[in-house]
Scaffold this motif. Structure first.
Motif, PDB file in Angstrom:
ATOM      1  N   ALA A 161       0.267   2.002  -5.347  1.00  0.00           N
ATOM      2  CA  ALA A 161       0.890   2.217  -4.036  1.00  0.00           C
ATOM      3  C   ALA A 161       1.207   3.695  -3.852  1.00  0.00           C
ATOM      4  O   ALA A 161       1.593   4.383  -4.799  1.00  0.00           O
ATOM      5  CB  ALA A 161       2.181   1.400  -3.923  1.00  0.00           C
ATOM      6  N   CYS A 206       5.088   2.255  -8.632  1.00  0.00           N
ATOM      7  CA  CYS A 206       4.122   2.567  -7.571  1.00  0.00           C
ATOM      8  C   CYS A 206       2.760   2.880  -8.182  1.00  0.00           C
ATOM      9  O   CYS A 206       1.724   2.447  -7.665  1.00  0.00           O
ATOM     10  CB  CYS A 206       4.624   3.732  -6.722  1.00  0.00           C
ATOM     11  N   ALA A 247       0.826  -1.202   0.000  1.00  0.00           N
ATOM     12  CA  ALA A 247       0.000   0.000   0.000  1.00  0.00           C
ATOM     13  C   ALA A 247       0.864   1.257   0.000  1.00  0.00           C
ATOM     14  O   ALA A 247       0.471   2.286  -0.549  1.00  0.00           O
ATOM     15  CB  ALA A 247      -0.913   0.001   1.222  1.00  0.00           C
TER      16      ALA A 247
END
Length: 234
Positions: free
Chosen positions: A191, A186, A159
């Motif tokens: 994320a 990401c 996350a």
């Protein structure tokens, strides 16, 4: 509100010296650059947010749960399953190949070996590491090591990815490549990225800039990258 990382009145004192003096911030999605002069508290903030260091006072929460209220085992599990890390000098295990280093977080989580290999191989291809994936870290370039560190950070679909000066040991060309890969991966894995950097050009690539000064947040601004995206082509 899911997958939100936040801190409230975060304080840290080391050896009698105040390092963090009451930081309030929310980290939710996108790429956030943490900037400021040396000694401003950037890395200490990152370590507290990631559960690597226990603050003297205040609170860090993730998904509404207080890290301080967790056992050390639960914090370690949180770091393994929900957080990813990229350090200044990669910190890969020297006895493992790049591919094995990338797959390691999944293996530590007990995922099937075939799935570990598949996910690691996918990232090796995506980050252009195919030619050196079987080599150990001391047999590849600094840029290749850091790309492998990026792959290791995102392989578990975290996350939040924490990056502490990820370009500090690289030249500008390799630094740009690594930051681009970090931002792309990401975004690909949905994320949030929290990146400590001294370099304004890398901070400008992020969506938001959190400026630290003397242990507090001196400014919290939308970055030029986010402004360009919102205004569109000129």
């Amino acid at each position: 509100m899911g997958r939100m990382l936040a801190c409230r009145d975060l304080q840290l004192t080391l050896g009698g010296t105040p390092i963090l003096r009451g930081v309030d911030a929310v980290f939710e999605g996108g790429a956030i650059a943490v900037v400021g002069r040396s000694g401003a508290g950037k890395t200490s903030l990152l370590h507290c947010l990631a559960g690597l260091r226990t603050p003297t006072a205040g609170e860090v929460t993730f998904d509404g749960a207080s890290l301080a209220a967790m056992s050390e085992e639960d914090r370690a599990r949180l770091r393994l399953e929900r957080f990813g890390f990229v350090f200044q000098r990669a910190e890969l295990l020297g006895e493992l190949s790049l591919l094995e280093n990338i797959a390691l977080p999944l293996e530590m989580r007990g995922e099937p070996r075939r799935e570990c290999a598949r996910r690691a191989a996918e990232l090796v291809e995506r980050l252009d590491l195919s030619d050196c994936a079987g080599r150990r870290p001391d047999r590849v370039s600094g840029g290749q090591r850091q790309r492998a560190a990026v792959a290791r950070a995102v392989v578990g679909r975290p996350a939040v990815v924490f990056a502490d000066e990820p370009t500090g040991a690289l030249d500008e060309r390799n630094g740009r490549f690594v930051v681009d890969m970090l931002l792309q991966q990401c975004a690909h894995e949905s994320a949030a990225l929290v990146m400590v950097t001294h370099d304004a050009q890398w901070a400008d690539l992020c969506d938001r800039r959190l400026t630290m000064a003397d242990g507090v947040v001196a400014a919290d601004d939308v970055s030029s990258a986010s402004e360009r995206a919102s205004t569109g082509p000129q």
